[in-house]
Design an enzyme around this catalytic site. Structure first.
Site, PDB file in Angstrom:
ATOM      1  N   GLU A   1      74.472 -72.351  50.378  1.00  0.00           N
ATOM      2  CA  GLU A   1      74.076 -72.769  48.939  1.00  0.00           C
ATOM      3  C   GLU A   1      74.868 -74.321  48.841  1.00  0.00           C
ATOM      4  OE1 GLU A   1      75.401 -69.758  49.491  1.00  0.00           O
ATOM      5  OE2 GLU A   1      73.912 -68.593  48.716  1.00  0.00           O
TER       6      GLU A   1
ATOM      7  N   PRO B   1      76.787 -67.448  66.985  1.00  0.00           N
ATOM      8  CA  PRO B   1      76.802 -66.162  66.045  1.00  0.00           C
ATOM      9  C   PRO B   1      76.902 -66.914  64.619  1.00  0.00           C
ATOM     10  CG  PRO B   1      79.029 -66.700  67.309  1.00  0.00           C
ATOM     11  CD  PRO B   1      77.814 -67.638  68.066  1.00  0.00           C
ATOM     12  N   ARG B   2      76.619 -66.284  63.509  1.00  0.00           N
ATOM     13  CA  ARG B   2      76.600 -66.797  62.308  1.00  0.00           C
ATOM     14  C   ARG B   2      77.905 -66.860  61.842  1.00  0.00           C
ATOM     15  NH1 ARG B   2      74.731 -69.730  57.896  1.00  0.00           N
ATOM     16  NH2 ARG B   2      75.213 -68.493  55.945  1.00  0.00           N
TER      17      ARG B   2
ATOM     18  N   GLU C   1      77.988 -76.871  64.018  1.00  0.00           N
ATOM     19  CA  GLU C   1      77.211 -77.562  65.279  1.00  0.00           C
ATOM     20  C   GLU C   1      75.704 -77.121  65.242  1.00  0.00           C
ATOM     21  OE1 GLU C   1      80.268 -79.545  68.379  1.00  0.00           O
ATOM     22  OE2 GLU C   1      80.059 -77.225  68.482  1.00  0.00           O
TER      23      GLU C   1
ATOM     24  N   ASN D   1      68.212 -69.630  57.390  1.00  0.00           N
ATOM     25  CA  ASN D   1      67.139 -70.477  56.986  1.00  0.00           C
ATOM     26  C   ASN D   1      66.150 -71.182  57.989  1.00  0.00           C
ATOM     27  OD1 ASN D   1      65.746 -72.679  55.651  1.00  0.00           O
ATOM     28  ND2 ASN D   1      67.744 -73.535  54.795  1.00  0.00           N
ATOM     29  N   PRO D   2      64.901 -70.885  57.774  1.00  0.00           N
ATOM     30  CA  PRO D   2      63.912 -71.173  58.981  1.00  0.00           C
ATOM     31  C   PRO D   2      63.493 -72.599  58.837  1.00  0.00           C
ATOM     32  CG  PRO D   2      62.601 -69.913  57.499  1.00  0.00           C
ATOM     33  CD  PRO D   2      64.128 -69.923  56.988  1.00  0.00           C
ATOM     34  N   LEU D   3      63.975 -73.285  57.832  1.00  0.00           N
ATOM     35  CA  LEU D   3      63.250 -74.629  57.578  1.00  0.00           C
ATOM     36  C   LEU D   3      64.602 -75.782  58.389  1.00  0.00           C
ATOM     37  CD1 LEU D   3      62.286 -74.526  53.793  1.00  0.00           C
ATOM     38  CD2 LEU D   3      61.098 -74.831  55.801  1.00  0.00           C
TER      39      LEU D   3
END
Length: 451
Positions: free
Chosen positions: A62, A269-270, A312, A336-338
């Protein structure tokens, strides 16, 4: 006030004495900053002179989507200050790095107060914002009530209502309308979200998804050049923003692909704190592994490089020949794929991309991404993307065309938010002598809380 909202206020007040213990425990785990815990109680206000707009974003995604809106608002109103509240340490760190230097002195960050009536009232009383906006589904009844009590006009942008949330709210439609009645303006994230809100009698137009309009992720050119030198001629596979349950599938895919050609797999990793566990899993599979957070380079003998650092990802999308977007092989809802689309990186993702259903549908329709049905087919899909001539380039070009669609959205949203500001000039106290404002009224005020 409904019984449900009254119960929420009473419950939050009763639990307040226990919350400092909860916050201290989070601070020990690195989830809070100990020196800034008073902000969670609504303390530490330092309101600047002039007009102040308050923006609230829950976490990293967000916050990233807000950055171009913040830039546009600052450019259109050079005298405006912006207070940005978030709920996570990582989002605070990202904001500090990504806000342009030209406007950094006008952007103030605070951690959002917990939704205790007294703490929320203190926050609004001391900061005295002239207007405010929440992003997506982060709603707090007491904080919104405190803003309404002082006549602060509020908006909800990128409003999100999942099918599961719609089913929940169907049991309490009156509570939904009462909660959402705090907002003067609501903009739905997608047509699907807008339709679910409309089913409750709430009009929420869709202008587009702010996450679809974010600028490309940044990267340090010197760091990118150093990585390219270390990689050499190897193909690079990126597993971006992985969640628990996905790393094993990526490692298995690497083993299958590396048996055919030289390959470096980068796992981001997220949550960077999982880096040690991810590296241990790769080493247990017999793969030479290095960790970026430990200062280890991806030398020629390294098979798996764990990039367990923050902020990064743009670097590694630029480095990769193909990417797997995480959070999608497990029922998380996807990342997010964009982000890879804007950086010319061919992508695949799993079946669980519900958080980005609309851009995913556009990407698939345009031939800009590949959906992997399960972990067992991951290696086969990535082999095609990495080594079939022209395949990755075709995917990346189609994805880039999709990502360019909403580039004007942040400016449009910025204009709508600035329209919420009172027309009269504000003094240093940001309001009337008693610290309040004349409450405003409108038709249907809307929003959505994903819980």
């Amino acid at each position: 006030m409904s019984i449900a909202l009254a119960a929420w206020r009473i419950g939050a007040t009763l639990i307040a004495p226990l919350l400092p213990l909860h916050l201290a425990r989070r601070a020990r785990r690195g989830k809070e900053i100990a020196a800034r815990l008073p902000e969670r109680r609504g303390e530490g206000a330092a309101r600047p002179a002039g007009r102040l707009f308050w923006l609230h974003a829950a976490s990293v995604g967000e916050t990233v989507s807000l950055l171009p809106v913040i830039e546009a608002m600052a450019a259109r109103d050079p005298a405006l200050s912006l207070l940005v509240t978030t709920g996570s340490v990582t989002s605070a760190e990202l904001l500090a790095r990504r806000v342009p230097k030209a406007i950094a002195s006008r952007v103030i960050h605070r951690f959002a107060p917990l939704d205790v009536p007294a703490w929320a009232a203190r926050f609004i009383r001391d900061w005295r914002p002239d207007a405010g906006a929440f992003v997506e589904s982060e709603l707090w009844p007491n904080l919104l009530a405190a803003a309404a009590a002082r006549g602060v006009p509020m908006a909800l942008v990128n409003a999100r209502m999942s099918a599961r949330s719609a089913a929940r709210w169907a049991r309490l439609p009156g509570l939904l309308r009462e909660t959402l009645g705090r907002f003067r303006l609501v903009l739905a994230r997608s047509e699907e979200d807008g339709a679910r809100l409309a089913a409750f009698g709430i009009a929420a137009p869709c202008w587009g998804d702010l996450k679809a309009a974010a600028p490309p992720l940044p990267a340090d050119p010197a760091a990118l050049a150093a990585l390219k030198r270390a990689v050499g001629e190897r193909s690079v596979l990126l597993a971006a923003s992985t969640h628990p349950g996905e790393d094993g599938a990526v490692i298995a895919a690497h083993r299958a692909l590396a048996a055919e050609r030289t390959l470096l797999t980068v796992i981001v990793p997220r949550h960077p704190e999982r880096g040690l566990a991810v590296a241990a899993a790769a080493e247990a599979a017999g793969l030479a592994t290095a960790r970026r957070n430990a200062g280890e380079p991806p030398g020629r003998d390294i098979a798996v490089y764990v990039a367990d650092t923050l902020g990064e990802l743009g670097l590694f999308y630029r480095l990769a020949d193909a990417a797997f977007v995480g959070g999608s092989l497990v029922p998380h809802g996807g990342q997010n794929p964009l982000e890879p689309a804007r950086l010319g990186c061919a992508m695949a993702f799993g079946p669980y991309m519900g958080n980005f259903a609309e851009p995913v549908a556009r990407l698939l329709a345009a031939g800009g991404a590949v959906r992997v049905p399960d972990a067992a087919t991951l290696a086969e899909t990535l082999r095609d993307m990495l080594w079939v001539p022209g395949r990755a380039r075709a995917l990346a070009d189609a994805a880039a065309a999709v990502a360019d669609r909403d580039t004007g959205l942040p400016g449009r949203v910025a204009g709508a938010l600035l329209d919420l500001l009172p027309p009269e000039a504000q003094g240093a106290d940001g309001g009337r002598a008693d610290g309040s404002r004349t409450p405003t009224t409108s038709g249907a005020w809307q929003g959505m809380n994903e819980g």
